[in-house]
Design a protein around this motif. Structure first.
Motif, mmCIF file in Angstrom:
data_model
loop_
_atom_site.group_PDB
_atom_site.id
_atom_site.type_symbol
_atom_site.label_atom_id
_atom_site.label_comp_id
_atom_site.label_asym_id
_atom_site.label_seq_id
_atom_site.Cartn_x
_atom_site.Cartn_y
_atom_site.Cartn_z
ATOM 1 N N ARG A 4 -10.921 -14.642 20.799
ATOM 2 C CA ARG A 4 -9.674 -15.357 20.522
ATOM 3 C C ARG A 4 -9.885 -16.864 20.439
ATOM 4 O O ARG A 4 -8.969 -17.584 20.129
ATOM 5 C CB ARG A 4 -8.660 -15.087 21.635
ATOM 6 C CG ARG A 4 -8.184 -13.690 21.674
ATOM 7 C CD ARG A 4 -6.836 -13.475 21.092
ATOM 8 N NE ARG A 4 -5.917 -14.515 21.380
ATOM 9 C CZ ARG A 4 -5.053 -14.997 20.503
ATOM 10 N NH1 ARG A 4 -5.023 -14.533 19.282
ATOM 11 N NH2 ARG A 4 -4.225 -15.945 20.838
ATOM 12 N N GLU A 33 -6.410 -13.330 29.358
ATOM 13 C CA GLU A 33 -5.823 -13.098 28.039
ATOM 14 C C GLU A 33 -4.978 -11.841 28.091
ATOM 15 O O GLU A 33 -5.419 -10.814 28.627
ATOM 16 C CB GLU A 33 -6.904 -12.931 26.972
ATOM 17 C CG GLU A 33 -6.310 -12.648 25.601
ATOM 18 C CD GLU A 33 -7.379 -12.364 24.569
ATOM 19 O OE1 GLU A 33 -8.001 -11.297 24.651
ATOM 20 O OE2 GLU A 33 -7.569 -13.209 23.696
ATOM 21 N N THR A 43 0.219 -13.795 22.123
ATOM 22 C CA THR A 43 -0.746 -13.583 23.198
ATOM 23 C C THR A 43 -0.880 -14.865 23.998
ATOM 24 O O THR A 43 -0.867 -15.968 23.445
ATOM 25 C CB THR A 43 -2.124 -13.188 22.612
ATOM 26 O OG1 THR A 43 -1.985 -11.935 21.944
ATOM 27 C CG2 THR A 43 -3.192 -13.067 23.676
ATOM 28 N N THR A 45 -3.435 -16.939 26.374
ATOM 29 C CA THR A 45 -4.856 -17.071 26.679
ATOM 30 C C THR A 45 -5.038 -18.285 27.570
ATOM 31 O O THR A 45 -4.540 -19.369 27.252
ATOM 32 C CB THR A 45 -5.688 -17.249 25.388
ATOM 33 O OG1 THR A 45 -5.437 -16.149 24.515
ATOM 34 C CG2 THR A 45 -7.172 -17.336 25.693
#
Length: 144
Positions: A4, A33, A43, A45
């Motif tokens: 990511r 994450e 998402t 992170t």
């Protein structure tokens, strides 16, 4: 888990990787994450950035979708985002960076003590490059 984060040096950093150099003199460690269940397609992170004395990240830009919250865990960090001025943040202080931000200065303010930063990204889950190296034309800004 998927990759990511592309570090300021444009290397892929997989979440399982314990620590990888991010720029000259800093180390980025993936911390957390997870997809945000009540915000489909997003998402969260979290990364910890360790700066040795005098350490700095290369100038970089953030993903178009990435909202970033930065919190100084220890030491003092100097930061310049977009066209703002260079600001100094002490342990316990924080700031945010808007989506698509240009982070032109990110460095340890001390030449003798380490500093540590927590960076929390909220971004589109499909966006893989959260951070990429900025143009070399910004090198002079880093030296201010």
């Amino acid at each position: 888990m998927n990759a990511r984060f592309i570090g300021a040096a444009c290397a892929i950093l997989a979440i399982a990787t314990p620590a990888v150099a991010h720029g000259p003199g800093d180390v980025v460690t993936p911390h957390f994450e997870h997809a945000i269940p009540n915000i489909p397609g997003k998402t969260l992170t979290a990364l910890v950035v360790d700066y040795p004395p005098g350490g700095a990240s290369v100038p970089h830009t953030h993903a178009d979708s990435a909202f970033i919250f930065a919190y100084v865990l220890s030491g003092e960090i100097e930061s310049k985002v977009n066209d703002g001025r260079i600001q100094r943040y002490n342990a316990g202080e924080s700031w945010y960076e808007p989506p698509a931000a240009r982070h032109l200065v990110s460095r340890n303010a001390s030449k003798t003590k380490p500093a540590k930063l927590l960076a929390v990204f909220v971004a589109n889950s499909e966006e893989k490059a959260l951070t990429t190296a900025a143009e070399e034309s910004n090198t002079a800004e880093r030296k201010q």
